[in-house]
Design a protein around this motif. Structure first.
Motif, PDB file in Angstrom:
ATOM      1  N   MET A 146     -35.751  11.537  41.060  1.00 57.90           N
ATOM      2  CA  MET A 146     -36.485  12.639  40.437  1.00 57.90           C
ATOM      3  C   MET A 146     -37.243  12.107  39.228  1.00 57.90           C
ATOM      4  N   SER A 147     -38.449  12.592  39.041  1.00 58.82           N
ATOM      5  CA  SER A 147     -39.249  12.148  37.912  1.00 58.82           C
ATOM      6  C   SER A 147     -39.884  13.356  37.223  1.00 58.82           C
ATOM      7  N   TYR A 148     -40.391  13.104  36.021  1.00 58.94           N
ATOM      8  CA  TYR A 148     -40.880  14.191  35.181  1.00 58.94           C
ATOM      9  C   TYR A 148     -42.249  13.839  34.618  1.00 58.94           C
ATOM     10  N   SER A 149     -43.046  14.861  34.391  1.00 59.99           N
ATOM     11  CA  SER A 149     -44.371  14.655  33.820  1.00 59.99           C
ATOM     12  C   SER A 149     -44.257  14.399  32.327  1.00 59.99           C
ATOM     13  N   VAL A 150     -45.345  13.906  31.736  1.00 57.73           N
ATOM     14  CA  VAL A 150     -45.335  13.616  30.305  1.00 57.73           C
ATOM     15  C   VAL A 150     -45.123  14.901  29.502  1.00 57.73           C
ATOM     16  N   GLY A 151     -45.673  16.012  29.993  1.00 58.31           N
ATOM     17  CA  GLY A 151     -45.480  17.273  29.294  1.00 58.31           C
ATOM     18  C   GLY A 151     -44.033  17.736  29.329  1.00 58.31           C
ATOM     19  N   GLN A 152     -43.379  17.558  30.479  1.00 56.33           N
ATOM     20  CA  GLN A 152     -41.969  17.935  30.582  1.00 56.33           C
ATOM     21  C   GLN A 152     -41.108  17.091  29.645  1.00 56.33           C
ATOM     22  N   VAL A 153     -41.372  15.801  29.624  1.00 57.01           N
ATOM     23  CA  VAL A 153     -40.578  14.905  28.782  1.00 57.01           C
ATOM     24  C   VAL A 153     -40.795  15.240  27.304  1.00 57.01           C
ATOM     25  N   ALA A 154     -42.024  15.528  26.943  1.00 61.49           N
ATOM     26  CA  ALA A 154     -42.288  15.913  25.558  1.00 61.49           C
ATOM     27  C   ALA A 154     -41.477  17.152  25.186  1.00 61.49           C
ATOM     28  N   GLY A 155     -41.409  18.103  26.119  1.00 58.17           N
ATOM     29  CA  GLY A 155     -40.623  19.309  25.864  1.00 58.17           C
ATOM     30  C   GLY A 155     -39.137  19.024  25.765  1.00 58.17           C
ATOM     31  N   PHE A 156     -38.629  18.177  26.662  1.00 60.79           N
ATOM     32  CA  PHE A 156     -37.209  17.818  26.619  1.00 60.79           C
ATOM     33  C   PHE A 156     -36.836  17.190  25.281  1.00 60.79           C
ATOM     34  N   ALA A 157     -37.655  16.240  24.860  1.00 57.08           N
ATOM     35  CA  ALA A 157     -37.300  15.370  23.735  1.00 57.08           C
ATOM     36  C   ALA A 157     -37.742  15.907  22.377  1.00 57.08           C
ATOM     37  N   GLY A 158     -38.581  16.932  22.370  1.00 61.71           N
ATOM     38  CA  GLY A 158     -39.063  17.449  21.097  1.00 61.71           C
ATOM     39  C   GLY A 158     -40.064  16.539  20.417  1.00 61.71           C
ATOM     40  N   VAL A 159     -40.840  15.799  21.227  1.00 62.17           N
ATOM     41  CA  VAL A 159     -41.894  14.945  20.682  1.00 62.17           C
ATOM     42  C   VAL A 159     -43.229  15.412  21.251  1.00 62.17           C
ATOM     43  N   THR A 160     -44.302  14.851  20.768  1.00 64.57           N
ATOM     44  CA  THR A 160     -45.615  15.240  21.261  1.00 64.57           C
ATOM     45  C   THR A 160     -46.026  14.352  22.430  1.00 64.57           C
ATOM     46  N   VAL A 161     -46.922  14.868  23.232  1.00 61.57           N
ATOM     47  CA  VAL A 161     -47.488  14.070  24.317  1.00 61.57           C
ATOM     48  C   VAL A 161     -48.195  12.852  23.749  1.00 61.57           C
ATOM     49  N   ARG A 162     -48.839  13.043  22.611  1.00 60.25           N
ATOM     50  CA  ARG A 162     -49.532  11.923  21.971  1.00 60.25           C
ATOM     51  C   ARG A 162     -48.556  10.789  21.629  1.00 60.25           C
ATOM     52  N   THR A 163     -47.364  11.156  21.162  1.00 58.74           N
ATOM     53  CA  THR A 163     -46.354  10.141  20.852  1.00 58.74           C
ATOM     54  C   THR A 163     -45.969   9.360  22.093  1.00 58.74           C
ATOM     55  N   LEU A 164     -45.759  10.060  23.205  1.00 55.04           N
ATOM     56  CA  LEU A 164     -45.397   9.376  24.445  1.00 55.04           C
ATOM     57  C   LEU A 164     -46.525   8.462  24.919  1.00 55.04           C
ATOM     58  N   HIS A 165     -47.751   8.906  24.788  1.00 58.80           N
ATOM     59  CA  HIS A 165     -48.896   8.053  25.149  1.00 58.80           C
ATOM     60  C   HIS A 165     -48.902   6.792  24.289  1.00 58.80           C
ATOM     61  N   HIS A 166     -48.607   6.967  22.992  1.00 65.21           N
ATOM     62  CA  HIS A 166     -48.594   5.814  22.087  1.00 65.21           C
ATOM     63  C   HIS A 166     -47.492   4.838  22.476  1.00 65.21           C
ATOM     64  N   TYR A 167     -46.301   5.359  22.769  1.00 67.83           N
ATOM     65  CA  TYR A 167     -45.206   4.488  23.190  1.00 67.83           C
ATOM     66  C   TYR A 167     -45.567   3.709  24.455  1.00 67.83           C
ATOM     67  N   ASP A 168     -46.297   4.348  25.345  1.00 64.53           N
ATOM     68  CA  ASP A 168     -46.737   3.671  26.568  1.00 64.53           C
ATOM     69  C   ASP A 168     -47.746   2.567  26.226  1.00 64.53           C
ATOM     70  N   GLU A 169     -48.688   2.906  25.359  1.00 67.59           N
ATOM     71  CA  GLU A 169     -49.750   1.945  25.025  1.00 67.59           C
ATOM     72  C   GLU A 169     -49.214   0.686  24.357  1.00 67.59           C
ATOM     73  N   ILE A 170     -48.148   0.822  23.558  1.00 67.29           N
ATOM     74  CA  ILE A 170     -47.605  -0.349  22.873  1.00 67.29           C
ATOM     75  C   ILE A 170     -46.470  -1.014  23.658  1.00 67.29           C
ATOM     76  N   GLY A 171     -46.174  -0.473  24.844  1.00 66.98           N
ATOM     77  CA  GLY A 171     -45.156  -1.079  25.693  1.00 66.98           C
ATOM     78  C   GLY A 171     -43.736  -0.729  25.322  1.00 66.98           C
ATOM     79  N   LEU A 172     -43.555   0.244  24.440  1.00 69.30           N
ATOM     80  CA  LEU A 172     -42.198   0.624  24.033  1.00 69.30           C
ATOM     81  C   LEU A 172     -41.515   1.482  25.086  1.00 69.30           C
ATOM     82  N   LEU A 173     -42.262   2.374  25.696  1.00 68.43           N
ATOM     83  CA  LEU A 173     -41.723   3.227  26.761  1.00 68.43           C
ATOM     84  C   LEU A 173     -42.807   3.400  27.827  1.00 68.43           C
ATOM     85  N   VAL A 174     -42.784   2.530  28.798  1.00 76.23           N
ATOM     86  CA  VAL A 174     -43.760   2.577  29.885  1.00 76.23           C
ATOM     87  C   VAL A 174     -43.141   3.353  31.049  1.00 76.23           C
ATOM     88  N   PRO A 175     -43.739   4.457  31.460  1.00 72.05           N
ATOM     89  CA  PRO A 175     -43.146   5.246  32.550  1.00 72.05           C
ATOM     90  C   PRO A 175     -43.030   4.423  33.827  1.00 72.05           C
TER      91      PRO A 175
END
Length: 253
Positions: A1-30
């Motif tokens: 099972m997988s989740y969209s960036v919007g769902q994960v942002a809601g789960f974790a209480g962070v912004t979509v922009r934060t998740l995009h940034h983590y992906d861009e710097i290689g910290l959390l690549v989906p």
């Protein structure tokens, strides 16, 4: 099972922009992508995000978080042990900070260099020594107590009058903001929360953002402080707590 960036942002209480940034710097690549290229996060990704947010909450910069999580010799259980130890130490520190903050607010810096007549002129019917004995017993050995006492001993009557005028002016403006139904996460409320923090640092003792968060929580949990702030405007205590939290987040996030 997988989740969209919007769902994960809601789960974790962070912004979509934060998740995009983590992906861009290689910290959390989906782990997955849709055919259209949209990010999809697995349960393993969510576990890593939880670890990231733990370390971020503890004040670790992103590069250090990455180094910790990408250590090939690290045992996942070691992360939990390390985080537990860090959180325990932080809780102890914050409890001491909260005690120091509560003391300073209760003591109202006491005005120890004023005559009774001058105290009445400055404070009116609010006795600045009302909690003196209690606060000395509970927090007399804290750095914040010592610093507030040191500063208070140097203040003249005019200093106390300026301090009180600042408090009254700020209180009027914050009450008006609440009356206008401004959101605590709005710029106006956060700016007044920052002004509140700087007032403490200027007159009493240095108040970092983590200590200011403790103030905010205390304004709601301690009935005396809640009653004081809500007397300015019903609901002001909770509103101020939320504004303090939002302001701290924008400066330390």
């Amino acid at each position: 099972m997988s989740y969209s960036v919007g769902q994960v942002a809601g789960f974790a209480g962070v912004t979509v922009r934060t998740l995009h940034h983590y992906d861009e710097i290689g910290l959390l690549v989906p782990s997955e992508r849709t055919y259209a290229g949209h990010r999809r996060y697995t349960d393993t990704d969510l576990d890593r995000l939880q670890q990231i947010l733990f370390y971020r909450e503890l004040g670790f910069p992103l590069d250090e978080v990455a180094a910790l999580l990408d250590d090939p010799d690290a045992d996942p259980r070691e992360h939990l042990r390390r985080q537990h130890a860090l959180l325990t130490a932080r809780i102890e520190k914050l409890q001491k900070m909260a005690e120091a903050v509560e003391h300073a607010m209760e003591a109202r810096t006491m005005g120890i260099n004023l005559t009774p007549e001058e105290r009445f002129e400055v404070f009116g019917d609010k006795d600045p020594e009302q909690y003196r004995e209690e606060t000395e017993q509970r927090w007399g050995d804290t750095d914040a107590y010592a610093e507030s006492q040191r500063r208070a001993a140097t203040y003249s009557k005019e200093d106390w009058k300026r301090l009180r005028a600042e408090v009254d002016d700020w209180s009027e403006r914050y009450a008006a903001l609440v009356a206008a139904q401004e959101q605590p996460t709005g710029e106006a409320a956060m700016d007044l929360a920052e002004e509140h923090r700087r007032h403490i640092s200027r007159w009493f003792f240095e108040c970092p953002y983590e200590m200011h968060r403790c103030f905010g929580e205390m304004y709601v949990s301690d009935e005396r402080f809640k009653a004081y702030y809500d007397s300015l405007r019903p609901g002001l205590a909770v509103h101020l707590r939320d504004a303090i939290t939002a302001n701290a987040d924008r400066h330390t996030g």
